[in-house]
Design an enzyme around this catalytic site. Structure first.
Site, PDB file in Angstrom:
ATOM      1  NE  ARG A  33      -0.491  -0.882   4.787  1.00  0.00           N
ATOM      2  CZ  ARG A  33      -0.930  -0.937   6.005  1.00  0.00           C
ATOM      3  NH1 ARG A  33      -2.135  -0.542   6.279  1.00  0.00           N
ATOM      4  NH2 ARG A  33      -0.165  -1.398   6.976  1.00  0.00           N
ATOM      5  CB  SER A 113      10.800 -14.314   6.318  1.00  0.00           C
ATOM      6  OG  SER A 113      10.945 -13.368   7.332  1.00  0.00           O
ATOM      7  CE  LYS A 164       3.439 -20.403  13.300  1.00  0.00           C
ATOM      8  NZ  LYS A 164       4.257 -19.179  13.335  1.00  0.00           N
ATOM      9  CB  SER A 227       9.273 -16.761  16.329  1.00  0.00           C
ATOM     10  OG  SER A 227       7.962 -16.488  16.773  1.00  0.00           O
TER      11      SER A 227
HETATM   12  N1  LIG Z   1       7.884 -13.212   8.465  1.00  0.00           N
HETATM   13  C1  LIG Z   1       7.794 -14.527   8.492  1.00  0.00           C
HETATM   14  O1  LIG Z   1       8.771 -15.216   8.835  1.00  0.00           O
HETATM   15  C2  LIG Z   1       6.514 -15.195   8.096  1.00  0.00           C
HETATM   16  C3  LIG Z   1       6.572 -16.520   7.660  1.00  0.00           C
HETATM   17  C4  LIG Z   1       5.400 -17.167   7.319  1.00  0.00           C
HETATM   18  C5  LIG Z   1       4.190 -16.503   7.396  1.00  0.00           C
HETATM   19  N2  LIG Z   1       4.161 -15.216   7.822  1.00  0.00           N
HETATM   20  C6  LIG Z   1       2.847 -14.552   7.864  1.00  0.00           C
HETATM   21  O2  LIG Z   1       2.761 -13.639   6.764  1.00  0.00           O
HETATM   22  C7  LIG Z   1       1.986 -12.497   7.150  1.00  0.00           C
HETATM   23  C8  LIG Z   1       2.827 -11.245   6.923  1.00  0.00           C
HETATM   24  O3  LIG Z   1       3.959 -11.349   7.759  1.00  0.00           O
HETATM   25  P1  LIG Z   1       5.231 -10.409   7.571  1.00  0.00           P
HETATM   26  O4  LIG Z   1       6.287 -10.966   8.405  1.00  0.00           O
HETATM   27  O5  LIG Z   1       5.524 -10.177   6.131  1.00  0.00           O
HETATM   28  O6  LIG Z   1       4.666  -9.085   8.244  1.00  0.00           O
HETATM   29  P2  LIG Z   1       5.134  -7.602   7.989  1.00  0.00           P
HETATM   30  O7  LIG Z   1       4.597  -6.823   9.127  1.00  0.00           O
HETATM   31  O8  LIG Z   1       6.588  -7.564   7.687  1.00  0.00           O
HETATM   32  O9  LIG Z   1       4.356  -7.185   6.630  1.00  0.00           O
HETATM   33  C9  LIG Z   1       2.949  -7.123   6.588  1.00  0.00           C
HETATM   34  C10 LIG Z   1       2.512  -6.553   5.255  1.00  0.00           C
HETATM   35  O10 LIG Z   1       1.083  -6.410   5.275  1.00  0.00           O
HETATM   36  C11 LIG Z   1       0.752  -5.100   4.850  1.00  0.00           C
HETATM   37  N3  LIG Z   1      -0.523  -4.671   5.429  1.00  0.00           N
HETATM   38  C12 LIG Z   1      -0.888  -4.669   6.725  1.00  0.00           C
HETATM   39  N4  LIG Z   1      -2.134  -4.178   6.842  1.00  0.00           N
HETATM   40  C13 LIG Z   1      -2.546  -3.839   5.604  1.00  0.00           C
HETATM   41  C14 LIG Z   1      -3.735  -3.269   5.079  1.00  0.00           C
HETATM   42  N5  LIG Z   1      -4.745  -2.928   5.867  1.00  0.00           N
HETATM   43  N6  LIG Z   1      -3.811  -3.075   3.751  1.00  0.00           N
HETATM   44  C15 LIG Z   1      -2.787  -3.401   2.948  1.00  0.00           C
HETATM   45  N7  LIG Z   1      -1.641  -3.952   3.373  1.00  0.00           N
HETATM   46  C16 LIG Z   1      -1.529  -4.169   4.694  1.00  0.00           C
HETATM   47  C17 LIG Z   1       1.913  -4.228   5.318  1.00  0.00           C
HETATM   48  O11 LIG Z   1       1.964  -3.001   4.615  1.00  0.00           O
HETATM   49  C18 LIG Z   1       3.086  -5.148   4.975  1.00  0.00           C
HETATM   50  O12 LIG Z   1       3.417  -5.058   3.619  1.00  0.00           O
HETATM   51  C19 LIG Z   1       1.588 -12.710   8.621  1.00  0.00           C
HETATM   52  O13 LIG Z   1       0.296 -13.258   8.651  1.00  0.00           O
HETATM   53  C20 LIG Z   1       2.622 -13.728   9.123  1.00  0.00           C
HETATM   54  O14 LIG Z   1       2.121 -14.525  10.171  1.00  0.00           O
HETATM   55  C21 LIG Z   1       5.299 -14.543   8.151  1.00  0.00           C
HETATM   56  O1  LIG Z   2       7.844 -14.393  13.311  1.00  0.00           O
HETATM   57  P1  LIG Z   2       6.590 -15.183  13.516  1.00  0.00           P
HETATM   58  O2  LIG Z   2       6.340 -15.518  14.946  1.00  0.00           O
HETATM   59  O3  LIG Z   2       5.421 -14.565  12.799  1.00  0.00           O
HETATM   60  O4  LIG Z   2       6.818 -16.607  12.814  1.00  0.00           O
HETATM   61  C1  LIG Z   2       7.125 -16.644  11.459  1.00  0.00           C
HETATM   62  C2  LIG Z   2       6.620 -17.911  10.794  1.00  0.00           C
HETATM   63  O5  LIG Z   2       5.238 -18.072  11.002  1.00  0.00           O
HETATM   64  C3  LIG Z   2       7.358 -19.144  11.203  1.00  0.00           C
HETATM   65  O6  LIG Z   2       6.949 -20.215  10.405  1.00  0.00           O
END
Ligand SMILES: NC(=O)c1ccc[n+]([C@@H]2O[C@H](COP(=O)([O-])OP(=O)(O)OC[C@H]3O[C@@H](n4cnc5c(N)ncnc54)[C@H](O)[C@@H]3O)[C@@H](O)[C@H]2O)c1
Ligand SMILES: O=P(O)(O)OC[C@H](O)CO
Length: 307
Positions: A33, A113, A164, A227
Site C-alpha cells: 500500500r 523468513s 502455533k 519469531s
Molecule cells: N515473516 C515470516 O517469517 C513469516 C513466515 C510465514 C508466514 N508469515 C505470515 O505472513 C503475514 C505477513 O507477515 P510479515 O512478516 O511479512 O509481516 P510484515 O509486518 O513484515 O508485513 C505485513 C505486510 O502487510 C501489509 N498490510 C498490513 N495491513 C494492511 C492493510 N490494511 N492493507 C494493505 N496492506 C496491509 C503491510 O503493509 C506489509 O506489507 C503474517 O500473517 C505472518 O504470520 C510470516
Molecule cells: O515471526 P513469527 O512468529 O510470525 O513466525 C514466522 C513464521 O510463522 C514461522 O513459520
C-alpha cells in the site's frame, strides 16, 4: 514455465516469497500500500495472486482485488497466518468467499523468513482442494533450498500455522522465565494437543497437525528468537508491557490477535483451551507470567488424552 505472479504485501514474508519465485525465473510484481504500483496494474493478467498481507488487512485487500480485472484462471495463494477478528474466518476462507470460482491455495510451514532470506534450507506445504492448482504453486517455489510439499487439507494447513503463534508466545514466556527444557517440552506437547482439539472443531484433519505445517511450524516458532510471537512472550516475561514490545517489534506478531479470536471461538463453541486462555489473560494483564504458569500447573488432574 514462467508464470506471472502478483505478490500482495511487501513485508518480510511477501518479499522473501517474491525473491524465491524470481530465483526460479518467474515474473514477479510486488505490491504494497506504500509502493508506487497500483493494485490494478499488479494483479492484471497475473496467473497467480499471492497474499502475504497481515491478517488485519486481508478482508479489505481481497475486496480491493475484487474490483480489479482478474483473469478467470488466476490462482489465489494465501500465506497469512491469522484469523479475522470480526468473522473468525481464516484468510483462505476470505479469499474463497470473494472469489468462489477460483482455486485458492494455502502456503504454510516452518518458514522463518530471515533464515530463508539468508539462503538456509527450508520446507513448506501448499494445500488446496484443487490438487492441480497446488502443484502449479509447488513448481513455482520449489528449489534446492526450498522444498515444497502438496496437501489436500487447506484449512488444516492454515490452522497449523495460525494456532502455533499463540503457543509461540507461551514458549517465549517459558524461556524468558528460564523454566527449563522439561517445561518447554510439556508446553509444546500439550500445545499441540490443544491445537488439534481446536483445529478438529474448525474442520481440519488431525493428521495434518503432525506434518510440516503443524508440528513442524510449532517446533520452529516455539524455539526461535527470530519469531516475533516468541519475542512477544519472551519480553513479557522480562516485565515489558505489550505496548512497549509491539512498538519495537520488527513486523507483525499475529498470535496477539489470534489469541483474542480464539477466546471468542472457545466461548461460542465450548472448546477447552487452557494454554490459549492463560496467554490471553497475560496479554490482557489479568495475570502475571508466574501466575499464568501456576494456573496451568494446578489445573485439575486428568488422563493424558490427546484429543
Ligand atoms: N515473516 C515470516 O517469517 C513469516 C513466515 C510465514 C508466514 N508469515 C505470515 O505472513 C503475514 C505477513 O507477515 P510479515 O512478516 O511479512 O509481516 P510484515 O509486518 O513484515 O508485513 C505485513 C505486510 O502487510 C501489509 N498490510 C498490513 N495491513 C494492511 C492493510 N490494511 N492493507 C494493505 N496492506 C496491509 C503491510 O503493509 C506489509 O506489507 C503474517 O500473517 C505472518 O504470520 C510470516
Ligand atoms: O515471526 P513469527 O512468529 O510470525 O513466525 C514466522 C513464521 O510463522 C514461522 O513459520
Amino acid at each position: 514455465m514462467t508464470k506471472t505472479i502478483a505478490i500482495l504485501g511487501a513485508g518480510a514474508w511477501g518479499t522473501t516469497l517474491a525473491n524465491l519465485a524470481r530465483a526460479n525465473d518467474h515474473q514477479v510484481r510486488l505490491w504494497s500500500r506504500q509502493g508506487d504500483l497500483s493494485l490494478e496494474d499488479v494483479v492484471k493478467n497475473a496467473e497467480i495472486v499471492l497474499s502475504a498481507i497481515s491478517m488485519k488487512g486481508v478482508q479489505d485487500v481481497a475486496l480491493s482485488v475484487k474490483s480489479c480485472q482478474v483473469s478467470p484462471q488466476t490462482i489465489f495463494v494465501t500465506a497469512t497466518k491469522g484469523l479475522d477478528a470480526k468473522t473468525t474466518r481464516t484468510p483462505s476462507q476470505i479469499w474463497q468467499t470473494e472469489f468462489p470460482d477460483h482455486s485458492v491455495v494455502v502456503l504454510s510451514g516452518p518458514n522463518l523468513s530471515e533464515e530463508i532470506s539468508q539462503g538456509l534450507p527450508a520446507a513448506t506445504v501448499v494445500a488446496s482442494k484443487n490438487t492441480a492448482a497446488a502443484q502449479v504453486v509447488q513448481q513455482v517455489f520449489s528449489s534446492g533450498r526450498f522444498r515444497v510439499y502438496t496437501n489436500s487439507d487447506p484449512v488444516g494447513v492454515e490452522l497449523g500455522g495460525t494456532l502455533k503463534n499463540v503457543m509461540a508466545i507461551a514458549s517465549g514466556v517459558c524461556d524468558g522465565l528460564h523454566l527449563g527444557t522439561n517445561a518447554k517440552a510439556a508446553l509444546v506437547t500439550r500445545g499441540l494437543t490443544e491445537i488439534i482439539r481446536i483445529g478438529k472443531v474448525l474442520g481440519a484433519k488431525t493428521e495434518t497437525f503432525y506434518g510440516l505445517s503443524g508440528l513442524g511450524d510449532l517446533l520452529a516458532t516455539c524455539n526461535s528468537p527470530l519469531s516475533r510471537n516468541y519475542q512477544v512472550g519472551y519480553q513479557l516475561a522480562s516485565g515489558k508491557t505489550l505496548t512497549e514490545i509491539l512498538a519495537s517489534l520488527p513486523g507483525t506478531a499475529e498470535g496477539v490477535n489470534t489469541c483474542q479470536v480464539l477466546m471468542q471461538i472457545s466461548q461460542e463453541q465450548n472448546i477447552t483451551m487452557p494454554i490459549t486462555e492463560q496467554v490471553y489473560r497475560l496479554l490482557e494483564t489479568q495475570v502475571t507470567p508466574k501466575q499464568a504458569l501456576d494456573e496451568l500447573m494446578l489445573r485439575d488432574t486428568k488422563p493424558e488424552y490427546h484429543q
